[in-house]
Design an enzyme around this catalytic site. Structure first.
Site, PDB file in Angstrom:
ATOM      1  N   GLY A   1       0.827  -1.215   0.000  1.00  0.00           N
ATOM      2  CA  GLY A   1       0.000   0.000   0.000  1.00  0.00           C
ATOM      3  C   GLY A   1       0.847   1.246   0.000  1.00  0.00           C
ATOM      4  N   ALA A   2       2.069   1.125   0.533  1.00  0.00           N
ATOM      5  CA  ALA A   2       2.941   2.302   0.587  1.00  0.00           C
ATOM      6  C   ALA A   2       3.350   2.747  -0.820  1.00  0.00           C
ATOM      7  CB  ALA A   2       4.171   2.002   1.440  1.00  0.00           C
TER       8      ALA A   2
END
Ligand code: HXC
Length: 514
Positions: A404-405
């Protein structure tokens, strides 16, 4: 009265105003290691540029001993910093401890109204015992009126707070509503309730400095952005910050001829960043090489150090940098770093400062305390801030962008304009060393030599999935670049984006996950 007498009378009044609370209290102020309000203004502004207003305003109640102080406990007006206009107020601790009563409130709000009408930034120098006790609800009204204006001005004109003495009780909310807070080490404190109240309510024993000093607020709470040793040095830093920001949301930040060509190769960049993605390095070494003359003004330097944010120039134009910091916690995104970066992105977007994001992130930090602390909502702030930002956004993936980063750090999918990845960068849902435990568990367990099988599968994964060319094939990164060309590529991207015009769909306001 003859004109000579009138002028003499005026001069007397003005000289009384200049004296604040009188010579003894000025001496006491100096003994506390602090400058007076007027000395601070002289230090902050270009020489001779200060125009004071309301120097002859007088507080509404006499002090017990009948003393009346012209100007009351604040000095207000406008002046210039490097020739650029600024409105300001400086609380005068020598008059009733800088406390805020009705007239002080009126003086500050009048000056803020002027700043809003003229599109000029506001700087507040805070040094105050808080609400003036003698004036009761009139003092509380003054704070409320200031808060209201802080909020209305937010995103319209930059607001900078400098804490140069006590700032206690609800008074802290005005600085908290502004864009940046500077604190002077050793002589400034911010807290809602002081040590005595805390001890009587919770039994905790603390000191003013430990509770609300510059160190605590720039390392633990993140309430303040800058901690500076010395008042003069602090005001110099305020002037420096001022140089990167525009006067208002319709204005562009000032251009500075830095003499540093955009077409400069970063010849030694490969020796700065270790090829092995788990090995740490200081991302500020990359930033220093990337930006004009290596000049970088870091914001929130001591808070959430796993992300670095701050101002610089590229090709002479102001830029906001957001960069994962592999030197701290491997550069992971957690609650505090998400909050810190999101707030910075919001400022840049509000004030027309392009954002350059340098990505080297292993992902979001796993853990019970992170989940209980609300990493979901705090991480969402970062996603929201990037997505909502309409300023030019240029992103470079240096070594890795996992999970997700990858999205949260200014990915193309969140509306970034130009995205690059260095040749060796890994972009994937997760690193191969983790991924094989999930997708190849059975093969590893049943292998005659599980460790050798794991190593083979990791290598295969890296070859198949952990490189930037899949993202490049899909257009998610616009190019895979030689790290030594980073400044050239970023500089050229910022140049084409200088005329970027984009707007959000019409709405009253979004609902950022606060
Ligand atoms: C009126 C005040 C004052 C106040 C200080 N003074 N605070 N006068 N209202 N709130 C006066 C003192 O009487 C003294 O006057 C002078 O300022 C200097 O104060 P000292 O105590 O001598 O200075 P020092 O020892 O340095 O201590 C500074 C201080 C302390 C830590 C700020 O004065 C203090 O604790 N003050 C009260 C702080 C407070 O509780 N404020 C209300 C917070 S609540 P002379 O004549 O002797 O020079 C609040 C609500 C805001 O602010 C709500 C917003 C919504």
């Amino acid at each position: 009265m003859a004109i000579e007498e009138q002028l003499e009378h005026l001069a007397q009044l003005k000289s009384r105003a200049l004296l604040g609370g009188g010579p003894e209290r000025i001496e006491a102020q100096h003994k506390r290691g602090k400058l007076t309000a007027r000395e601070r203004i002289d230090t902050l502004l270009d020489p001779g540029s200060f125009e004071e207003i309301d120097a002859l305003a007088v507080h509404q109640e006499d002090a017990e001993n009948g003393e009346r102080f012209y100007g009351d406990a604040v000095v207000t007006g406008w002046g210039k910093i490097e020739g650029r206009r600024v409105c300001l107020f400086a609380q005068d601790f020598t008059v009733f401890g800088g406390s805020l009563g009705e007239v002080v409130g009126e003086k500050i709000t009048k000056m803020m109204d002027l700043a809003m009408k003229t599109g000029v930034p506001v700087i507040g120098l805070n040094d105050s015992g808080g609400a003036r006790i003698q004036e009761g609800v009139g003092s509380l009204a003054g704070y409320g009126d200031i808060f209201h204006r802080n909020v209305r001005a937010s995103g319209v004109i930059p607001q900078i707070s400098v804490i140069m003495g006590p700032c206690a009780g609800g008074a802290v909310y005005s600085p908290a509503l502004t864009d940046f807070i500077f604190m002077v080490e050793g002589t400034s404190q911010m807290f809602l309730t002081g040590p005595d109240v805390i001890q009587s309510v919770t039994g905790e024993v603390t000191t003013m400095e430990d509770l609300g000093g510059a160190h605590s607020h720039t390392t633990k709470s993140g309430v303040a952005h800058f901690s500076v040793n010395g008042e003069v040095e602090c005001l110099e830093e305020v002037r420096r910050l001022f140089s990167y920001i525009p006067a208002n949301n319709m204005d562009d930040p000032p251009y500075v001829d830095t003499g540093d060509a955009v077409d400069r190769r970063l010849d030694d960049i490969l020796s700065v960043v270790p090829a092995t993605s788990a090995n740490p390095y200081d991302v500020r070494d990359v930033i220093e090489r990337l930006v004009d003359n290596g000049e970088f003004m870091e914001v929130h330097e001591f808070f959430a150090q796993n992300i670095v944010v701050g101002f610089c120039r590229v090709g002479g134009y102001s830029v906001g940098i957001v960069a994962n910091q592999p030197m701290y916690l491997g550069g992971v995104l957690d609650i505090d770093s998400s909050r810190k970066a999101a707030r910075f992105v919001r400022f840049c977007d509000a004030f027309n400062i392009p954002i350059v994001t340098l990505v080297d992130v292993p992902g979001f930090l796993p853990g019970v305390s992170q989940e209980y602390g609300g990493i979901i909502a705090h991480g969402a702030k970062l996603v929201y801030a990037y997505s909502a930002a309409t300023v030019p956004k240029v992103t470079v993936i240096l070594r890795k962008a996992f999970g997700g980063a990858y999205d949260a750090m200014g990915a193309k999918h969140l509306g970034a304009d130009v995205n690059y990845a260095w040749g060796g960068a890994a972009i994937a849902v997760m690193a191969g060393s983790q991924a094989v435990n999930i997708i190849n568990r059975r093969e590893i367990v049943s292998a005659s030599d599980p460790e050798a099988e794991r190593a083979r599968l990791v290598a295969e994964y890296q070859e198949r999935l952990e490189h930037p060319y899949i993202a490049a094939a899909k257009g998610y990164v616009d190019d895979v670049i030689d790290p030594r060309d980073t400044r050239i590529k970023v500089g050229h991207a910022l140049e084409i984006l200088r005329s970027k015009a984009e707007s959000q769909p019409p709405k009253k306001h979004g609902n950022i996950p606060l």
